[in-house]
Scaffold this motif. Structure first.
Motif, PDB file in Angstrom:
ATOM      1  N   SER A  87       0.843  -1.183   0.000  1.00 13.14           N
ATOM      2  CA  SER A  87       0.000   0.000   0.000  1.00 13.14           C
ATOM      3  C   SER A  87       0.884   1.240   0.000  1.00 13.14           C
ATOM      4  O   SER A  87       2.101   1.140   0.016  1.00 13.14           O
ATOM      5  CB  SER A  87      -0.922   0.003   1.226  1.00 13.14           C
ATOM      6  N   VAL A  88       0.233   2.393  -0.010  1.00  9.43           N
ATOM      7  CA  VAL A  88       0.949   3.662  -0.037  1.00  9.43           C
ATOM      8  C   VAL A  88       0.442   4.528   1.107  1.00  9.43           C
ATOM      9  O   VAL A  88      -0.752   4.581   1.374  1.00  9.43           O
ATOM     10  CB  VAL A  88       0.737   4.396  -1.376  1.00  9.43           C
ATOM     11  N   VAL A  89       1.360   5.195   1.787  1.00  9.83           N
ATOM     12  CA  VAL A  89       1.037   6.099   2.882  1.00  9.83           C
ATOM     13  C   VAL A  89       1.543   7.485   2.498  1.00  9.83           C
ATOM     14  O   VAL A  89       2.663   7.619   2.012  1.00  9.83           O
ATOM     15  CB  VAL A  89       1.734   5.656   4.193  1.00  9.83           C
ATOM     16  N   GLU A  90       0.704   8.501   2.695  1.00  3.35           N
ATOM     17  CA  GLU A  90       1.112   9.870   2.384  1.00  3.35           C
ATOM     18  C   GLU A  90       1.329  10.652   3.675  1.00  3.35           C
ATOM     19  O   GLU A  90       0.615  10.455   4.654  1.00  3.35           O
ATOM     20  CB  GLU A  90       0.056  10.611   1.550  1.00  3.35           C
ATOM     21  N   ILE A  91       2.307  11.554   3.629  1.00  3.74           N
ATOM     22  CA  ILE A  91       2.568  12.438   4.754  1.00  3.74           C
ATOM     23  C   ILE A  91       3.079  13.766   4.202  1.00  3.74           C
ATOM     24  O   ILE A  91       3.728  13.809   3.161  1.00  3.74           O
ATOM     25  CB  ILE A  91       3.566  11.821   5.749  1.00  3.74           C
ATOM     26  N   VAL A  92       2.726  14.842   4.885  1.00  2.35           N
ATOM     27  CA  VAL A  92       3.220  16.173   4.539  1.00  2.35           C
ATOM     28  C   VAL A  92       4.142  16.603   5.680  1.00  2.35           C
ATOM     29  O   VAL A  92       3.740  16.583   6.841  1.00  2.35           O
ATOM     30  CB  VAL A  92       2.071  17.182   4.348  1.00  2.35           C
ATOM     31  N   VAL A  93       5.367  16.961   5.327  1.00  2.00           N
ATOM     32  CA  VAL A  93       6.355  17.393   6.315  1.00  2.00           C
ATOM     33  C   VAL A  93       6.533  18.896   6.166  1.00  2.00           C
ATOM     34  O   VAL A  93       6.815  19.389   5.077  1.00  2.00           O
ATOM     35  CB  VAL A  93       7.709  16.675   6.100  1.00  2.00           C
ATOM     36  N   SER A  94       6.353  19.606   7.271  1.00  3.75           N
ATOM     37  CA  SER A  94       6.443  21.059   7.266  1.00  3.75           C
ATOM     38  C   SER A  94       7.556  21.502   8.202  1.00  3.75           C
ATOM     39  O   SER A  94       7.778  20.885   9.245  1.00  3.75           O
ATOM     40  CB  SER A  94       5.110  21.662   7.720  1.00  3.75           C
ATOM     41  N   ASP A  95       8.227  22.565   7.830  1.00  3.05           N
ATOM     42  CA  ASP A  95       9.282  23.064   8.718  1.00  3.05           C
ATOM     43  C   ASP A  95       8.696  23.699   9.966  1.00  3.05           C
ATOM     44  O   ASP A  95       9.270  23.641  11.036  1.00  3.05           O
ATOM     45  CB  ASP A  95      10.213  24.031   7.992  1.00  3.05           C
ATOM     46  N   LEU A  96       7.510  24.289   9.871  1.00  7.99           N
ATOM     47  CA  LEU A  96       6.871  24.941  11.023  1.00  7.99           C
ATOM     48  C   LEU A  96       5.389  24.587  11.089  1.00  7.99           C
ATOM     49  O   LEU A  96       4.535  25.378  10.708  1.00  7.99           O
ATOM     50  CB  LEU A  96       7.005  26.467  10.906  1.00  7.99           C
ATOM     51  N   PRO A  97       5.050  23.396  11.564  1.00  8.77           N
ATOM     52  CA  PRO A  97       3.635  23.052  11.642  1.00  8.77           C
ATOM     53  C   PRO A  97       2.964  23.726  12.826  1.00  8.77           C
ATOM     54  O   PRO A  97       3.624  24.091  13.794  1.00  8.77           O
ATOM     55  CB  PRO A  97       3.655  21.539  11.840  1.00  8.77           C
ATOM     56  N   LEU A  98       1.667  23.902  12.730  1.00  8.19           N
ATOM     57  CA  LEU A  98       0.902  24.369  13.882  1.00  8.19           C
ATOM     58  C   LEU A  98       0.763  23.226  14.874  1.00  8.19           C
ATOM     59  O   LEU A  98       0.855  22.058  14.509  1.00  8.19           O
ATOM     60  CB  LEU A  98      -0.489  24.823  13.443  1.00  8.19           C
ATOM     61  N   ARG A  99       0.512  23.577  16.126  1.00 13.52           N
ATOM     62  CA  ARG A  99       0.296  22.553  17.152  1.00 13.52           C
ATOM     63  C   ARG A  99      -0.900  21.699  16.745  1.00 13.52           C
ATOM     64  O   ARG A  99      -1.959  22.198  16.398  1.00 13.52           O
ATOM     65  CB  ARG A  99       0.025  23.240  18.482  1.00 13.52           C
ATOM     66  N   HIS A 100      -0.714  20.392  16.762  1.00 10.60           N
ATOM     67  CA  HIS A 100      -1.767  19.465  16.350  1.00 10.60           C
ATOM     68  C   HIS A 100      -2.777  19.321  17.483  1.00 10.60           C
ATOM     69  O   HIS A 100      -2.435  18.918  18.581  1.00 10.60           O
ATOM     70  CB  HIS A 100      -1.151  18.105  16.015  1.00 10.60           C
ATOM     71  N   ASP A 101      -4.014  19.692  17.221  1.00 11.09           N
ATOM     72  CA  ASP A 101      -5.061  19.530  18.221  1.00 11.09           C
ATOM     73  C   ASP A 101      -6.391  19.298  17.511  1.00 11.09           C
ATOM     74  O   ASP A 101      -6.471  19.325  16.289  1.00 11.09           O
ATOM     75  CB  ASP A 101      -5.122  20.723  19.179  1.00 11.09           C
ATOM     76  N   ALA A 102      -7.415  19.050  18.281  1.00  8.17           N
ATOM     77  CA  ALA A 102      -8.735  18.739  17.715  1.00  8.17           C
ATOM     78  C   ALA A 102      -9.284  19.897  16.880  1.00  8.17           C
ATOM     79  O   ALA A 102      -9.933  19.678  15.857  1.00  8.17           O
ATOM     80  CB  ALA A 102      -9.703  18.372  18.827  1.00  8.17           C
ATOM     81  N   ALA A 103      -9.026  21.137  17.298  1.00  2.16           N
ATOM     82  CA  ALA A 103      -9.533  22.296  16.555  1.00  2.16           C
ATOM     83  C   ALA A 103      -8.894  22.380  15.171  1.00  2.16           C
ATOM     84  O   ALA A 103      -9.575  22.665  14.182  1.00  2.16           O
ATOM     85  CB  ALA A 103      -9.267  23.579  17.342  1.00  2.16           C
ATOM     86  N   LEU A 104      -7.588  22.132  15.093  1.00  2.00           N
ATOM     87  CA  LEU A 104      -6.916  22.160  13.794  1.00  2.00           C
ATOM     88  C   LEU A 104      -7.413  21.011  12.922  1.00  2.00           C
ATOM     89  O   LEU A 104      -7.670  21.199  11.725  1.00  2.00           O
ATOM     90  CB  LEU A 104      -5.389  22.089  13.968  1.00  2.00           C
ATOM     91  N   ALA A 105      -7.566  19.821  13.495  1.00  2.00           N
ATOM     92  CA  ALA A 105      -8.081  18.679  12.740  1.00  2.00           C
ATOM     93  C   ALA A 105      -9.480  18.983  12.197  1.00  2.00           C
ATOM     94  O   ALA A 105      -9.792  18.671  11.044  1.00  2.00           O
ATOM     95  CB  ALA A 105      -8.104  17.434  13.626  1.00  2.00           C
ATOM     96  N   ALA A 106     -10.309  19.623  13.016  1.00  2.00           N
ATOM     97  CA  ALA A 106     -11.658  19.988  12.571  1.00  2.00           C
ATOM     98  C   ALA A 106     -11.601  20.979  11.418  1.00  2.00           C
ATOM     99  O   ALA A 106     -12.394  20.906  10.479  1.00  2.00           O
ATOM    100  CB  ALA A 106     -12.461  20.570  13.738  1.00  2.00           C
TER     101      ALA A 106
END
Length: 165
Positions: A87-106
């Motif tokens: 299978s294939v898995v995708e990921i995005v790598v960022s130099d400065l991501p925002l803090r991962h939380d439920a609000a960002l996921a929403a």
């Protein structure tokens, strides 16, 4: 002796030179990486919805690019004489991501119109992920497990509670 920052600098240089990479791993899922370099505008940190939407849309575009690469992975693998894959898995790598939380996921779900499992990590988290690969873990399998079991956790937090941490 290499400094601790040297691998980070080398990885950053590699990701900038290869904005879309496919890592073939025998008998494992393939990993498609899209890299992005974004400046975190102060307006995002202060709750400006328009700036946040732009940030989210840019990263969703990168996810779509990774998904597009995944659609063509069989042809790419055949052309490169790479091993077969499950299978294939995708990921995005960022130099400065925002803090991962439920609000960002929403916000990602709202902007894309569908549920997105977590797909965005910072370069320091990605570097740590590669360290797990050096210890014998399958990087794509770790990403799949994180995406299925994230429960609002960032990749870094998920890796910190991993048994090999």
């Amino acid at each position: 002796m290499r400094s601790r920052r040297q691998p980070f600098a080398e990885l950053t240089k590699w990701l900038q030179a290869c904005p879309s990479a496919v890592l073939p791993i025998s008998r494992c899922p393939y990993l498609v990486i899209e890299a992005t370099k974004k400046n975190l505008v102060g307006a995002i940190r202060h709750g400006n919805a328009e700036s946040l939407d732009s940030y989210v849309d840019d990263h969703l575009t990168k996810l779509e690019q990774a998904a597009s690469t995944s659609l063509h992975i069989k042809a790419i693998a055949a052309e490169c004489d790479a091993p077969a894959f499950k299978s294939v898995v995708e990921i995005v790598v960022s130099d400065l991501p925002l803090r991962h939380d439920a609000a960002l996921a929403a916000r990602f779900d709202e902007r894309s119109g569908k549920h997105n499992p977590p797909f965005l990590c910072g370069i320091t988290e990605f570097t740590r992920l590669i360290e797990f690969g050096h210890r014998g873990c399958s990087v794509p399998t770790l990403i799949q497990a994180w995406r299925l079991n994230a429960h609002g956790r960032s990749l870094g937090l998920y890796l910190s509670i991993h048994p090999l941490a």
